[in-house]
Design an enzyme around this catalytic site. Structure first.
Site, PDB file in Angstrom:
ATOM      1  N   HIS A 132      -1.984   3.709   6.251  1.00 59.10           N
ATOM      2  CA  HIS A 132      -3.306   2.348   6.578  1.00 59.10           C
ATOM      3  C   HIS A 132      -4.543   3.090   6.623  1.00 59.10           C
ATOM      4  O   HIS A 132      -5.120   2.384   5.536  1.00 59.10           O
ATOM      5  CB  HIS A 132      -2.830   1.550   8.042  1.00 59.10           C
ATOM      6  CG  HIS A 132      -4.011   0.788   8.415  1.00 59.10           C
ATOM      7  ND1 HIS A 132      -4.227  -0.353   7.901  1.00 59.10           N
ATOM      8  CD2 HIS A 132      -4.948   1.014   9.298  1.00 59.10           C
ATOM      9  CE1 HIS A 132      -5.584  -1.051   8.568  1.00 59.10           C
ATOM     10  NE2 HIS A 132      -6.284  -0.169   9.320  1.00 59.10           N
ATOM     11  N   ARG A 177       1.228  -1.299   0.190  1.00 60.35           N
ATOM     12  CA  ARG A 177      -0.124  -0.301  -0.052  1.00 60.35           C
ATOM     13  C   ARG A 177       0.825   1.050   0.224  1.00 60.35           C
ATOM     14  O   ARG A 177       2.111   1.361   0.943  1.00 60.35           O
ATOM     15  CB  ARG A 177      -1.203   0.181   0.988  1.00 60.35           C
ATOM     16  CG  ARG A 177      -0.493  -0.162   2.013  1.00 60.35           C
ATOM     17  CD  ARG A 177      -1.623   0.026   3.563  1.00 60.35           C
ATOM     18  NE  ARG A 177      -1.019   0.016   5.121  1.00 60.35           N
ATOM     19  CZ  ARG A 177       0.023   0.461   5.827  1.00 60.35           C
ATOM     20  NH1 ARG A 177       0.053   1.888   5.280  1.00 60.35           N
ATOM     21  NH2 ARG A 177      -0.150  -0.101   6.542  1.00 60.35           N
ATOM     22  N   TYR A 224       6.577   3.788  11.590  1.00 59.79           N
ATOM     23  CA  TYR A 224       7.089   2.152  10.770  1.00 59.79           C
ATOM     24  C   TYR A 224       7.808   1.650   9.511  1.00 59.79           C
ATOM     25  O   TYR A 224       8.554   0.825   9.300  1.00 59.79           O
ATOM     26  CB  TYR A 224       5.429   1.797  11.097  1.00 59.79           C
ATOM     27  CG  TYR A 224       4.446   1.598  10.653  1.00 59.79           C
ATOM     28  CD1 TYR A 224       4.352   0.977   9.541  1.00 59.79           C
ATOM     29  CD2 TYR A 224       4.095   2.564  11.145  1.00 59.79           C
ATOM     30  CE1 TYR A 224       3.022   1.534   8.744  1.00 59.79           C
ATOM     31  CE2 TYR A 224       2.906   3.016  10.426  1.00 59.79           C
ATOM     32  CZ  TYR A 224       2.062   2.049   8.391  1.00 59.79           C
ATOM     33  OH  TYR A 224       1.244   2.546   8.467  1.00 59.79           O
TER      34      TYR A 224
HETATM   35  C1  LIG Z   1     -10.373  -9.115  15.093  1.00 58.83           C
HETATM   36  C2  LIG Z   1      -9.520  -7.566  14.420  1.00 58.83           C
HETATM   37  N1  LIG Z   1      -8.525  -7.500  15.006  1.00 58.83           N
HETATM   38  C3  LIG Z   1      -7.396  -6.393  15.250  1.00 58.83           C
HETATM   39  C4  LIG Z   1      -8.459  -5.496  14.571  1.00 58.83           C
HETATM   40  C5  LIG Z   1      -8.157  -3.895  13.999  1.00 58.83           C
HETATM   41  N2  LIG Z   1      -7.464  -3.637  13.078  1.00 58.83           N
HETATM   42  C6  LIG Z   1      -8.281  -2.773  11.877  1.00 58.83           C
HETATM   43  S1  LIG Z   1      -7.018  -2.773  10.101  1.00 58.83           S
HETATM   44  C7  LIG Z   1      -6.268  -3.661  10.986  1.00 58.83           C
HETATM   45  C8  LIG Z   1      -5.361  -4.506  10.160  1.00 58.83           C
HETATM   46  C9  LIG Z   1      -5.064  -5.847   8.994  1.00 58.83           C
HETATM   47  O1  LIG Z   1      -3.954  -5.467   7.942  1.00 58.83           O
HETATM   48  P1  LIG Z   1      -4.478  -6.692   7.079  1.00 58.83           P
HETATM   49  O2  LIG Z   1      -4.823  -7.368   6.840  1.00 58.83           O
HETATM   50  O3  LIG Z   1      -3.198  -7.225   6.666  1.00 58.83           O
HETATM   51  O4  LIG Z   1      -5.213  -5.245   5.924  1.00 58.83           O
HETATM   52  P2  LIG Z   1      -4.277  -3.993   5.386  1.00 58.83           P
HETATM   53  O5  LIG Z   1      -5.342  -3.357   6.072  1.00 58.83           O
HETATM   54  O6  LIG Z   1      -2.587  -3.919   5.828  1.00 58.83           O
HETATM   55  O7  LIG Z   1      -5.078  -4.137   3.811  1.00 58.83           O
HETATM   56  C10 LIG Z   1      -6.236  -4.152  12.465  1.00 58.83           C
HETATM   57  C11 LIG Z   1      -5.118  -5.050  13.368  1.00 58.83           C
HETATM   58  C12 LIG Z   1      -9.987  -5.877  13.543  1.00 58.83           C
HETATM   59  N3  LIG Z   1     -10.651  -5.157  12.976  1.00 58.83           N
HETATM   60  N4  LIG Z   1     -10.013  -6.932  13.312  1.00 58.83           N
END
Ligand SMILES: Cc1ncc(C[n+]2csc(CCOP(=O)(O)OP(=O)(O)O)c2C)c(N)n1
Length: 335
Positions: A254, A250, A263
């Site tokens: 985020h 990306r 980071y």
């Molecule tokens: C079960 C859960 N744990 C934590 C979160 C907080 N959270 C929201 S997005 C995210 C990161 C997810 O990363 P990834 O799956 O790699 O997708 P990206 O955002 O990088 O596209 C987190 C930890 C959440 N929404 N749901």
């Protein structure tokens, strides 16, 4: 039909389809950028966008039959929603929480894409909870003896969540027509892939559940499309699930609430900008003689105009009526 021998993913695609794919990628980029701008102007509550993921999103969704197959996206999937048929206007109405927004009339969080006629099913905020839903829809499609498939999307962080593993196990055991698409941008917010998994490729997970997993360059539109088309054909033939890992990056923080300087270095982001899927596919279109610079600029201008019109429409559209705030929260006997 275009003859593109050295690019297997393109086999069978017409010139118009290839240009449409480019248009969807540019539109997705433009919508994402606009959502971030609206947020900075204080007009949108929160923006989560997918700049950098366009080849992954458009390439996979393009292999589906819109309105026939089932789509369970995650929050970053602007390009998926647009490829299946949602419009920039649909997305911006939701982004600005307007009454006309398809997603619960402005009550849902932005980026919880939903469109009943297009069979895009809204997810919830906890990551990967859409995966068991997708497997359920795929099981239903199988029991009803249709050739519908379900495609679900999640990030690399999503592979660390139990829901995904339960969904994959069920899909493997019951051989349901589902495709798991992992958009591996190498970060779960600030957590790098190597800090959450001791394997290089997330696609290895599929082996544990008895179906194929493939890893593709997620910034190569046609490689992604080729893998998705094969997975969809496999699912329609009744051979069950496939896991497709698309390695991407990306190019933006985020969300609008994140400061990615905490980071990762600017140099790292700069390196990945050189692999940006949009100029990469544009260069391929030129090389193949499918579009010249003028045609590409025409497509970019068309996308910009669509997003400008959508923004103007969404900005003047009415907000939901305050007295409707509790709709869909409690049972309403008189409705
Ligand atoms: C079960 C859960 N744990 C934590 C979160 C907080 N959270 C929201 S997005 C995210 C990161 C997810 O990363 P990834 O799956 O790699 O997708 P990206 O955002 O990088 O596209 C987190 C930890 C959440 N929404 N749901």
């Amino acid at each position: 039909m275009v003859s593109v021998k050295e690019t297997p993913g393109a086999t069978g695609l017409t010139k118009d389809q290839l240009l449409e794919m480019y248009y969807k990628m540019v539109l997705a980029r433009t919508v994402g950028q606009r959502e971030r701008i609206l947020n900075r102007m204080g007009k949108g509550p929160f923006a989560v966008t997918g700049e950098g993921h366009e080849a992954t999103q458009v390439g996979t969704a393009y292999a589906l039959r819109p309105g026939h197959d089932w789509v369970f996206p995650y929050y970053r999937d602007i390009g998926v929603a647009l490829t299946i048929g949602m419009t920039a206007r649909d997305l911006l109405l939701a982004q600005l929480s307007k009454a006309e927004a398809i997603e619960s009339g402005g009550r849902n969080m932005p980026s919880h894409f939903s469109h009943p006629q297009l069979r895009i099913v809204s997810g919830s905020a906890p990551v990967s909870t859409q995966a068991p839903h997708a497997v359920g829809a795929a099981l239903a499609a199988k029991l009803r003896r249709t050739d519908e498939v379900a495609m679900t999307y999640f990030g690399d962080g999503g592979t660390s969540v139990g829901d995904l593993h339960e969904a994959m196990n069920f899909a493997g055991v019951h051989k349901v027509p589902v495709i798991f698409v992992c958009e591996n941008n190498q970060f779960a917010i600030s957590v790098r892939w190597r800090n959450q998994a001791a394997i290089e490729n997330a696609s290895l997970r599929a082996q544990g559940y008895g179906f194929p997993g493939v890893t593709v360059d997620g910034n190569d539109l046609l490689a992604v499309y080729g893998a998705a088309r094969e997975a969809v054909a496999r699912a329609r033939r009744g051979e069950g699930a496939t896991f497709i890992e698309c390695k991407t990056y990306r190019l933006v923080p985020h969300t609008s609430d994140d400061d990615d300087r905490r980071y990762r270095t600017r140099e790292e982001v700069e390196e990945w900008s050189k692999k940006d899927p949009l100029p990469r596919f544009a260069a391929w279109l030129k090389e193949q003689g499918i579009a010249d610079q003028g045609a590409l600029e025409g497509i970019q201008a068309r996308a910009a105009q669509e997003v400008d019109e959508a923004t103007a429409y969404a900005e003047q559209a009415p907000a939901p009526a305050p007295e409707s705030a509790l709709r869909h929260v409690f049972v309403e006997e008189d409705r």
